[in-house]
Design an enzyme around this catalytic site. Structure first.
Site, PDB file in Angstrom:
ATOM      1  N   HIS A 154     -11.073  -4.424  10.252  1.00 23.52           N
ATOM      2  CA  HIS A 154     -11.531  -4.407   9.027  1.00 23.52           C
ATOM      3  C   HIS A 154     -13.015  -3.558   8.955  1.00 23.52           C
ATOM      4  O   HIS A 154     -13.696  -3.758   7.731  1.00 23.52           O
ATOM      5  CB  HIS A 154     -11.847  -5.797   8.266  1.00 23.52           C
ATOM      6  CG  HIS A 154     -10.733  -6.530   7.794  1.00 23.52           C
ATOM      7  ND1 HIS A 154      -9.744  -7.062   8.854  1.00 23.52           N
ATOM      8  CD2 HIS A 154      -9.912  -6.574   6.823  1.00 23.52           C
ATOM      9  CE1 HIS A 154      -8.788  -7.660   8.008  1.00 23.52           C
ATOM     10  NE2 HIS A 154      -8.589  -7.345   6.859  1.00 23.52           N
ATOM     11  N   GLU A 204       0.712  -1.242  -0.100  1.00 25.33           N
ATOM     12  CA  GLU A 204      -0.149  -0.068   0.181  1.00 25.33           C
ATOM     13  C   GLU A 204       0.758   1.394  -0.195  1.00 25.33           C
ATOM     14  O   GLU A 204       0.708   2.168  -0.650  1.00 25.33           O
ATOM     15  CB  GLU A 204      -0.714  -0.020   1.325  1.00 25.33           C
ATOM     16  CG  GLU A 204      -2.328  -0.621   0.960  1.00 25.33           C
ATOM     17  CD  GLU A 204      -2.002  -2.342   1.046  1.00 25.33           C
ATOM     18  OE1 GLU A 204      -0.916  -2.689   1.440  1.00 25.33           O
ATOM     19  OE2 GLU A 204      -3.124  -2.933   0.998  1.00 25.33           O
TER      20      GLU A 204
END
Lengths: 338, 393
Positions: A137, A68
Site C-alpha cells: 500500500h 478497478e
C-alpha cells in the site's frame, strides 16, 4: 480588512482544497462526475469527496463495486462518449489492477486515432507512502505513469497546488494522472485570495520556485517539497542558501525551470519518495546532462530517494525507508563538498 | 406504369451507383418482383427471458439488396485485404471477418446511426457498417495518410463518430462499452451501446466486472459475444467451462442467435435494443458465427480445425449465399441483379485498393502529432538528445 468582493488569505487543508476543486468543477460543467469506491455515501475513503454526494446526488457521484479494471474502463468509455469523469483509485496501488485501461485505452487513444477520439479523464487518488500501511500500500507510481506518452502526470504539494492543478486537470481534454498524498490531506496551508476564486487554475507543466537561493538547487514533488523547505531553513542557518523547486507536474516536466536554476546555483539535488531506479530523479539527471545546464554543474547531480526495498511495517524501519530532512541536509553538504 | 418504372429505375440506379438511363432492368420488369416477404427464422435460446425475438422476419426487396450489398462489400474488402497482406503491402496484425458478415450487417440494420458500437480487433466489417469508406479502411491497413486514422492506427485502431474502434487488448473494450452506455444514460439521449467481444474474451474477468456494474446501474448496453468457435487456436470446449456464452451474464438475460442469418441477427438485436431502451438494463446476445480465415493472417487456420469443417460452413451456412437464395427463391430479385451488384462492389473495392496502394505514407512531420487533444504544441524527444521533434494537436 475585507473589501467588497475580496477574500482574505485563508488556511485550508489539502483535503478541503481538493474538495473545493471538485465541487467547483462539478458545478461549472454538468459533464463532470466522480466515480470510485466509497466516494459517495462514505464521503470518500479519506474524506476527500465529503459532502459531494449530498449536494450532487447519485448521478454525479457514483459508488462503484470493488472492480478497478471494470470501473476504470467504464470511466474511460464515458470520457470517449462525451462526459468528463474523475476516476478515483482508493490508492494508486490499486490502479495496477486497471493500468491497462489507463495506458492502452486512455493514454494512447488520441494518437492511435490521429486526433479523432479524445479521452478527457482524470485518474486521481493518494500515491506513495502513507504511515504503517506496509509494502503493498505504499508504492509511488510517478515514474511508472510519467514514462508513458499520452498521459499528463501531476503531483501537487500544498493546498494551492492541489486546488489549482486539480481544476486544470479536470478542464484538460486529455488523460491526467493526479497523484495526491495521504499524509498531506490533513495539512493546512495558507491559500491566497486569488487561489480561493472559482476560476483559479494552475497550469499543468510549469514548476514553481518555492524558495529562492543561490548555492544549490533542490528539486522535488509532493510531500518532499515540504521536507526540502525544512532542510533549506536549517541549512540557511549555516549560510547555505537553497533554491527549492516544486515540480508540480511530473509529465510534461518543466526542465527549463530546473536548468535556469542550475545555471544560477551550479549544484543540483533531486528529492523524491519513490524508488531510485528509473525514477523521477533519474530522469532529471538525464535531462540535465543532455541540456544546456550540464556545463554549469560544479558536481554531479545527487538523487535523494526512497530506499530500494519494499516498504517495511515497523516504524523504525519505515522511517528509515524514506528520505528524512537529515538525508537532504547530508546530501546537500556532500554535493557542495562542505 | 411507364413513369413508375422510371422512378423505380432511378431509385435502383442510385442504389447501384450507375448512370440513369443505363440498362438496369434485364429480362423481367420490376412489377414481377415480390416487394416483401416473410421468412421463418431460427428460434433463439433464451436465458432469464419469458419471451424472445419473433420467429418470423419481414424483408423488403430494398432491404434485402441493401443487406446483400453490405455483406458482399465486407466480404470482398476482407478478401482484398488478404491479397494485399500476402503481397506484404499490409503489415502487422490483420484479423479478417469473412464468414461473420451477417453479424455486422444485421446489427447495423437494427440500431440507429446515433447509437454507439465498440468491438475488438476483428473490426474492419464494423468500421464499414459504421460509416467509414472502403477507401479509408484499406488505406489505413496499408498505412497511408488517407487512412481513417491517417495511418497512425492500423488494422485495430479505426474510429468514426459513434464507433469506438477497433481495440487491441482482448476484453478491454467491454468496460469501455459499458462506460459509453453510462454516458448515454447520463445524458438521457435514449441511445444505447452495442459492445462486442469474442468467445475468447468471454473469459476475461473485466467482462464480469462490467456485467455487474451494467446490471446494477441498468446501463443501456447490449453485450454481444461473437462466438466463432475459436479463440485463436483454442476451441470453445478447451477454453470455457461453460460454452453457453449467452448465459454467462448470469443475472443478465441472454439470447443465443444464429449469427449466420442476417435476419435472425437483425430481429434479435431489435429485441435487445427494445429491452435496453425500455430501461430494463443490459442484455447479452451470443451470435453463433464462423470465420473462414484463421485467427489472423499469420494463422493458416487449419492446425486446430479441419478443412472439411470450414468447407461445410461455406457450403451450408454462408450468410451471403443464404440471403441470396432466400431472395431468389421468393422472386425478390434476379440473378443478374446480384451479378451487377457484385461487379459494382468489385469495382469499388478495386478502386479503393488502388488508392490504398498509391496514396503516400504519412509525412514525417506527423510523427509526433496527436499525442494530445486540443493542446498547445509541445516538444517531443526524438531518438537522440539533438532530435527535438514537434507535436501539434
Amino acid at each position: 480588512n475585507e473589501q467588497k468582493g475580496q477574500k482574505t488569505p485563508a488556511t485550508v487543508t489539502v483535503r478541503d482544497a481538493l474538495n473545493q476543486a471538485m465541487d467547483e468543477e462539478l458545478e461549472r460543467d454538468e459533464r463532470v462526475f466522480l466515480l470510485g469506491e466509497e466516494v459517495a455515501q462514505y464521503d470518500g475513503a479519506y474524506k476527500v469527496s465529503r459532502g459531494l454526494w449530498k449536494k450532487y446526488g447519485d448521478k454525479r457521484i457514483i459508488d462503484t463495486p470493488i472492480s478497478e479494471m471494470g470501473f476504470a474502463g467504464i470511466a474511460v468509455g464515458a470520457a470517449m462518449a462525451g462526459l468528463r469523469p474523475i476516476c478515483e483509485f482508493m490508492t494508486f496501488n490499486f490502479s495496477m489492477q486497471a493500468i491497462d485501461q489507463v495506458i492502452n485505452s486512455a493514454a494512447k487513444t488520441c494518437y492511435m486515432s490521429a486526433g479523432l477520439q479524445a479521452v478527457p479523464i482524470v485518474f486521481r487518488g493518494p500515491n506513495g507512502a502513507s504511515a504503517g500501511v506496509a509494502a503493498q500500500h505504499s508504492q509511488c507510481f510517478a515514474a511508472w505513469y510519467a514514462h508513458c506518452p499520452g498521459l499528463k502526470v501531476v503531483s501537487p504539494w500544498n493546498s494551492e497546488d492541489a486546488k489549482g492543478l486539480l481544476k486544470s486537470s479536470i478542464r484538460d481534454d486529455n488523460p491526467v494522472v493526479f497523484l495526491e498524498n495521504e499524509l498531506l490531506y490533513g495539512v493546512p496551508f495558507e491559500m491566497s485570495e486569488e487561489a480561493q476564486s472559482k476560476d483559479f487554475t494552475i497550469p499543468i507543466g510549469k514548476a514553481k520556485v518555492e524558495r529562492a537561493g543561490s548555492h544549490i538547487t533542490l528539486v522535488s514533488h509532493s510531500r518532499y517539497v515540504g521536507h526540502c523547505l525544512d532542510a533549506a531553513a536549517v541549512l540557511a542557518k549555516e549560510g547555505i542558501e537553497c533554491e527549492v523547486i516544486n515540480l508540480r507536474t511530473i509529465r510534461p516536466m518543466d526542465v527549463e525551470s530546473i536548468e535556469a536554476s542550475v545555471m544560477k546555483t551550479n549544484h543540483l539535488v533531486t528529492v523524491e519518495g519513490g524508488w531510485p531506479q528509473f525514477g523521477v530523479g533519474a530522469e532529471i539527471c538525464a535531462r540535465i546532462m543532455e541540456g544546456s545546464a550540464f556545463n554549469y554543474l560544479d558536481s554531479p547531480v545527487t538523487r535523494v530517494t526512497g530506499v530500494d526495498i519494499p516498504m517495511p511495517y515497523a516504524k523504525i524501519l519505515e522511517d528509515h525507508s524514506l528520505p528524512q530532512i537529515k538525508d537532504i541536509i547530508f546530501s546537500v553538504k556532500k554535493t557542495l563538498n562542505v | 406504369m411507364k413513369t413508375m418504372l422510371a422512378i423505380i429505375s432511378n431509385a435502383l440506379c442510385r442504389m447501384t451507383g450507375r448512370n440513369a438511363g443505363a440498362r438496369v432492368v434485364v429480362s423481367r420488369s420490376f412489377a414481377d418482383f415480390t416487394p416483401q416477404a416473410t421468412f421463418d427464422i431460427k428460434k433463439c435460446d433464451l436465458h432469464r427471458l419469458e419471451e424472445g425475438p419473433p420467429l418470423k422476419a419481414e424483408l423488403t426487396r430494398d432491404q434485402g439488396l441493401q443487406y446483400y450489398r453490405t455483406m458482399q462489400t465486407v466480404r470482398r474488402m476482407e478478401l482484398k485485404a488478404d491479397q494485399l497482406y500476402k503481397q506484404k503491402i499490409i503489415r502487422g496484425f490483420c484479423h479478417l471477418y469473412d464468414g461473420q458478415e451477417a453479424c455486422a450487417a444485421g446489427i447495423e440494420a437494427s440500431i440507429n446511426p446515433t447509437d454507439h458500437l465498440i468491438t475488438a480487433y476483428r473490426a474492419h466489417g464494423y468500421t464499414y457498417t459504421r460509416g467509414v469508406s472502403i477507401k479509408e479502411i484499406l488505406a489505413e491497413l496499408t498505412g497511408r495518410k488517407g487512412g481513417v486514422a491517417k495511418g497512425k492506427g492500423g488494422s485495430m485502431h479505426m474510429y468514426a463518430p459513434h464507433f469506438y474502434g477497433g481495440n487491441g487488448i482482448v476484453g478491454a473494450q467491454v468496460p469501455l462499452g459499458a462506460g459509453i452506455a453510462l454516458a448515454c444514460q447520463y445524458q438521457g439521449n435514449n441511445q444505447l451501446c452495442v459492445t462486442l467481444y469474442g468467445d475468447g474474451a468471454a473469459n476475461q474477468g473485466q467482462l464480469f466486472e462490467s456485467f455487474n456494474m451494467a446490471a446494477l446501474w441498468k446501463l443501456p448496453c447490449i453485450f454481444i459475444c461473437e462466438n466463432n468457435k475459436y479463440g485463436m487456436g483454442t476451441s470453445v470446449e478447451r477454453a470455457s467451462a461453460s460454452i453457453d456464452y449467452y448465459k454467462r451474464g448470469d443475472f443478465i438475460p441472454g439470447i443465443r442467435v444464429d449469427g449466420m442469418d442476417v435476419l435472425c441477427v437483425r430481429e434479435a438485436t431489435k429485441f435487445a435494443a427494445d429491452h435496453c431502451r425500455s430501461g430494463k438494463g443490459p442484455i447479452v446476445m451470443e451470435l453463433q458465427t464462423y470465420r473462414y480465415h484463421g485467427h489472423s493472417m499469420s494463422d493458416p487456420g487449419v492446425s486446430y480445425r479441419t478443412r472439411e469443417e470450414i468447407q461445410e460452413v461455406r457450403t451450408k451456412s454462408d450468410p451471403i449465399s443464404m440471403l441470396k437464395e432466400r431472395m431468389l427463391s421468393n422472386n425478390m430479385a434476379s440473378v443478374e441483379e446480384f451479378k451487377e451488384i457484385d461487379v459494382d462492389i468489385r469495382k469499388q473495392v478495386e478502386e479503393a485498393a488502388q488508392f490504398a496502394t498509391s496514396d503516400p505514407e504519412p509525412p514525417l512531420e506527423d510523427l509526433c502529432n496527436h499525442i494530445f487533444y486540443n493542446n498547445p504544441p509541445l516538444e517531443v524527444r526524438g531518438t537522440n538528445p539533438w532530435s527535438k521533434l514537434k507535436s501539434v494537436s
